[in-house]
Write a protein that holds these residues in place. Structure first.
Motif, PDB file in Angstrom:
ATOM      1  N   ILE A  60      21.074 -14.099 -65.091  1.00 18.85           N
ATOM      2  CA  ILE A  60      21.026 -13.662 -64.055  1.00 18.85           C
ATOM      3  C   ILE A  60      21.534 -14.046 -62.787  1.00 18.85           C
ATOM      4  O   ILE A  60      22.993 -14.050 -62.735  1.00 18.85           O
ATOM      5  CB  ILE A  60      20.356 -12.852 -63.614  1.00 18.85           C
ATOM      6  CG1 ILE A  60      20.019 -11.238 -64.631  1.00 18.85           C
ATOM      7  CG2 ILE A  60      20.838 -11.787 -62.012  1.00 18.85           C
ATOM      8  CD1 ILE A  60      19.563 -10.355 -63.957  1.00 18.85           C
ATOM      9  N   HIS A  67      30.900  -9.641 -65.419  1.00 15.53           N
ATOM     10  CA  HIS A  67      29.417 -10.637 -65.988  1.00 15.53           C
ATOM     11  C   HIS A  67      28.385  -9.266 -64.207  1.00 15.53           C
ATOM     12  O   HIS A  67      27.248  -9.509 -64.597  1.00 15.53           O
ATOM     13  CB  HIS A  67      30.035 -11.729 -65.327  1.00 15.53           C
ATOM     14  CG  HIS A  67      30.032 -12.043 -66.531  1.00 15.53           C
ATOM     15  ND1 HIS A  67      29.697 -12.873 -67.787  1.00 15.53           N
ATOM     16  CD2 HIS A  67      31.056 -13.038 -67.275  1.00 15.53           C
ATOM     17  CE1 HIS A  67      30.455 -13.115 -68.570  1.00 15.53           C
ATOM     18  NE2 HIS A  67      31.174 -13.612 -68.073  1.00 15.53           N
ATOM     19  N   MET A 101      25.249 -15.309 -60.947  1.00 14.96           N
ATOM     20  CA  MET A 101      25.748 -15.596 -59.366  1.00 14.96           C
ATOM     21  C   MET A 101      26.559 -16.090 -58.885  1.00 14.96           C
ATOM     22  O   MET A 101      26.798 -15.880 -58.193  1.00 14.96           O
ATOM     23  CB  MET A 101      24.297 -14.899 -59.065  1.00 14.96           C
ATOM     24  CG  MET A 101      23.820 -12.729 -59.276  1.00 14.96           C
ATOM     25  SD  MET A 101      24.382 -11.466 -59.061  1.00 14.96           S
ATOM     26  CE  MET A 101      24.238 -11.344 -57.492  1.00 14.96           C
ATOM     27  N   ASN A 153      16.258 -13.767 -69.088  1.00 17.18           N
ATOM     28  CA  ASN A 153      17.029 -12.408 -67.893  1.00 17.18           C
ATOM     29  C   ASN A 153      17.362 -13.142 -66.458  1.00 17.18           C
ATOM     30  O   ASN A 153      18.119 -13.094 -66.649  1.00 17.18           O
ATOM     31  CB  ASN A 153      16.391 -11.508 -68.132  1.00 17.18           C
ATOM     32  CG  ASN A 153      16.182  -9.863 -69.327  1.00 17.18           C
ATOM     33  OD1 ASN A 153      15.270  -9.761 -70.079  1.00 17.18           O
ATOM     34  ND2 ASN A 153      17.262 -10.401 -69.933  1.00 17.18           N
ATOM     35  N   CYS A 200      24.859  -7.576 -64.914  1.00 20.73           N
ATOM     36  CA  CYS A 200      24.096  -8.036 -64.273  1.00 20.73           C
ATOM     37  C   CYS A 200      22.450  -6.550 -63.579  1.00 20.73           C
ATOM     38  O   CYS A 200      21.951  -7.164 -63.545  1.00 20.73           O
ATOM     39  CB  CYS A 200      23.784  -9.180 -62.657  1.00 20.73           C
ATOM     40  SG  CYS A 200      24.491 -10.990 -63.575  1.00 20.73           S
TER      41      CYS A 200
END
Length: 165
Positions: free
Chosen positions: A114, A88, A118, A110, A92
């Protein structure tokens, strides 16, 4: 599965990768042209390969080898969940570099994706750190067991007086 195989046969990630590469290459060499014909309706061997195209093919192969190598290293040293988290992170980074280098516009999906990824990575790291600290402070069952030939006294003498355990 990679981690399990490594532990079962007591091999390093590099040894496992070295042993599986010929089979992977042969499978792709045999199935690749048929799949390419099926998906694109073009024959891969009829393509006009220029030096520039061949250079990009070689570059793609080198990148693929490094991805495979790093995958085997990560799974061999950590867990499949950690590998997924790193996957992942890679996604990102690809999106971020696409925006920075190629000026690929971001949309709200998007950015939200992200941020969620995160946040998940930070939580995963936090809980892994907590678990590692907990394991470091807990005595192992082997430390609690008496060594061979030793016994745990039922009565412990302290300063001449008996204390029962």
């Amino acid at each position: 599965m990679t981690n399990t195989i490594q532990k079962k046969f007591k091999v390093s990630s590099t040894q496992l990768l070295y042993q599986t590469c010929p089979y992977q290459a042969m499978t792709l060499f045999v199935s690749g042209p048929f799949l390419d014909k099926f998906l694109t309706n073009q024959n891969v061997f009829a393509f006009q390969y220029t030096p520039q195209v061949l250079g990009f093919i070689v570059l793609s192969c080198l990148i693929s080898i490094s991805v495979n190598f790093s995958t085997f290293l990560v799974i061999g040293k950590t867990s499949p969940v950690t590998y997924q988290v790193l996957g992942h992170l890679k996604t990102c980074l690809v999106l971020a570099f696409g925006y920075v280098l190629l000026r690929d516009p971001f949309n709200w999906r998007n950015i939200l994706g992200i941020l969620i990824a995160m946040f998940g990575m930070v939580l995963y790291s936090y809980y892994c750190t907590l678990e590692g600290q907990r394991k470091a402070t807990e005595p192992s069952p082997q430390q609690l067991q008496p060594k061979e030939g030793e016994t745990i006294p039922l009565v412990h003498l302290e300063n001449g007086s008996a204390r029962h355990k």
